[in-house]
Design an enzyme around this catalytic site. Sequence first.
Site, PDB file in Angstrom:
ATOM      1  N   CYS A 242       0.665  -1.313  -0.009  1.00 27.20           N
ATOM      2  CA  CYS A 242       0.080  -0.250  -0.202  1.00 27.20           C
ATOM      3  C   CYS A 242       0.924   1.154  -0.131  1.00 27.20           C
ATOM      4  O   CYS A 242       1.584   1.481   0.971  1.00 27.20           O
ATOM      5  CB  CYS A 242      -0.900  -0.142   1.400  1.00 27.20           C
ATOM      6  SG  CYS A 242      -1.771   1.640   1.269  1.00 27.20           S
TER       7      CYS A 242
ATOM      8  N   CYS B 117      -0.561   7.203   6.024  1.00 30.13           N
ATOM      9  CA  CYS B 117      -2.039   7.439   6.595  1.00 30.13           C
ATOM     10  C   CYS B 117      -2.483   6.987   7.846  1.00 30.13           C
ATOM     11  O   CYS B 117      -2.902   7.652   8.697  1.00 30.13           O
ATOM     12  CB  CYS B 117      -2.742   6.330   5.567  1.00 30.13           C
ATOM     13  SG  CYS B 117      -4.481   6.181   5.842  1.00 30.13           S
TER      14      CYS B 117
ATOM     15  N   CYS C   4      -7.919   3.306  -2.767  1.00 28.06           N
ATOM     16  CA  CYS C   4      -7.686   2.690  -1.393  1.00 28.06           C
ATOM     17  C   CYS C   4      -8.206   1.554  -1.404  1.00 28.06           C
ATOM     18  O   CYS C   4      -9.160   1.286  -1.964  1.00 28.06           O
ATOM     19  CB  CYS C   4      -8.453   3.732  -0.008  1.00 28.06           C
ATOM     20  SG  CYS C   4      -8.297   2.746   1.416  1.00 28.06           S
TER      21      CYS C   4
ATOM     22  N   GLN D 125     -24.774   1.171   8.471  1.00 31.97           N
ATOM     23  CA  GLN D 125     -23.179   0.519   8.375  1.00 31.97           C
ATOM     24  C   GLN D 125     -22.184   0.514   7.403  1.00 31.97           C
ATOM     25  O   GLN D 125     -22.683   0.009   6.262  1.00 31.97           O
ATOM     26  CB  GLN D 125     -23.791  -1.246   8.995  1.00 31.97           C
ATOM     27  CG  GLN D 125     -24.110  -1.275  10.521  1.00 31.97           C
ATOM     28  CD  GLN D 125     -23.216  -1.153  11.306  1.00 31.97           C
ATOM     29  OE1 GLN D 125     -21.682  -0.926  11.197  1.00 31.97           O
ATOM     30  NE2 GLN D 125     -23.462  -1.412  12.663  1.00 31.97           N
TER      31      GLN D 125
ATOM     32  N   ASP E 255     -26.663  -0.343  20.565  1.00 29.00           N
ATOM     33  CA  ASP E 255     -25.655  -0.263  19.684  1.00 29.00           C
ATOM     34  C   ASP E 255     -25.068   1.224  19.729  1.00 29.00           C
ATOM     35  O   ASP E 255     -25.122   1.934  18.932  1.00 29.00           O
ATOM     36  CB  ASP E 255     -26.088  -0.587  18.436  1.00 29.00           C
ATOM     37  CG  ASP E 255     -24.823  -0.535  17.389  1.00 29.00           C
ATOM     38  OD1 ASP E 255     -23.759  -0.445  17.738  1.00 29.00           O
ATOM     39  OD2 ASP E 255     -25.241  -0.795  16.181  1.00 29.00           O
TER      40      ASP E 255
ATOM     41  N   CYS F  49     -18.648  -1.480  18.754  1.00 26.19           N
ATOM     42  CA  CYS F  49     -17.471  -1.156  18.002  1.00 26.19           C
ATOM     43  C   CYS F  49     -16.440  -0.999  18.571  1.00 26.19           C
ATOM     44  O   CYS F  49     -15.250  -0.741  18.220  1.00 26.19           O
ATOM     45  CB  CYS F  49     -17.991  -0.202  16.972  1.00 26.19           C
ATOM     46  SG  CYS F  49     -18.074   1.583  17.711  1.00 26.19           S
TER      47      CYS F  49
END
Length: 393
Positions: free
Chosen positions: A10, A16, A93, A217, A315, A342
């Site tokens: 990459c 990044c 990307c 999502q 959530d 998450c």
Amino acid sequence: MTERQMLPGCPYAKKCGGCQLQNLSYPEQLKWKQAQVRRLLGKFHQVEPILGMENPYHYRNKVQAAFGVTRDRRIVSGIYQSSSHRIVPVDSCQIEDSKADAIIVTVRELLRSFKLTAYDERREQGFLRHVLVKRGFSTGEIMVVLVTSTPVFPAKRRFTQALRARHPDITTVLMNVNPYRTSLVLGEREEVLYGKGYIEDVLCGCRFRISARSFYQINPVQTEQLYQKAVELAGLTGVETVIDAYCGIGTIGMVASAHAGRVIGVELNRDAVRDAIANARANGIRNIYFHTADAGEWMASIAEQGERADVVFMDPPRAGSDDRFLSSLMLLAPRRVVYISCNPETQERDLRFLTARGYQVKAIQPVDMFPHTHHVETVVLLFRRTPDSPDAG
């Protein structure tokens, strides 16, 4: 999966900072994430094997590019370097949707041909700040949002036509105006330049309307696994009252509605609630209802009125839930809580709160929603312990 499923060479790796695990093969990444979840949550219950992706590339259906200018006044677009506001120029990307990347490159080229400028943060001047692209992987619909610093958009009709001529599969184009010095990408003012102003996508058999500001999502392939697991853990039999806290555009609640008596979604974002109501109507779902409110305050209010719920889906954002929300959950006292997170670090904190106040963890399922990054999603099932409950103990 092969042992070499990683991001080979990459070109943005050192600048990044977005794909923190790209030096590991994909199976090694899954092992690392499994260990992280086990370290944080393993004290509560056995952790199930993580659910990974068959093809962990180009999975992001939402791509956001910052626009700026270099010191020699060249227009650049890309992503902010981790923990900074320095733009790393990116054309393609390996975890973003390829079509979205191509559209962003085209916008950058059109700026030059239309003699429009990108926003210069140092001088606080210039036209285009960000471009947001959302694509429905199931429907193929594409939304492009041009985030500008001013509502004045010279030749906006011709610019939109030129963009669609290059990418005729774009189904809607919006201008969002954000004139403030802020880290927020989107402002409050919005104008539809082409199309219906939103896109739709299909997830778990339900069709969802997605607007510029509503949450959806980012990885739909893994979201299907995540939601199916969450509904499975809820153990619904068709008669339960279910609350979907932090419901967004109603995704998990609508998926659960086919297995519940009634579902109530609660969300503070008015745009998301508007989309949720439209989604329920479009799918012919009659046993789901939505409230625009703070989920914690609303749950405390109905608990004080004597209302009860059998299952709560929660959530929360990465910061997890606050004590006020968790305390309102205690007041409501649902039999089961399905906690989707998450961030297992803040989830561990919240689980300590819940397990100290009468709940017991009965299942932990990690899901790899963001391959090549250090992020991992987890679904945790909790039961409320009662002396006569067969689920307790």
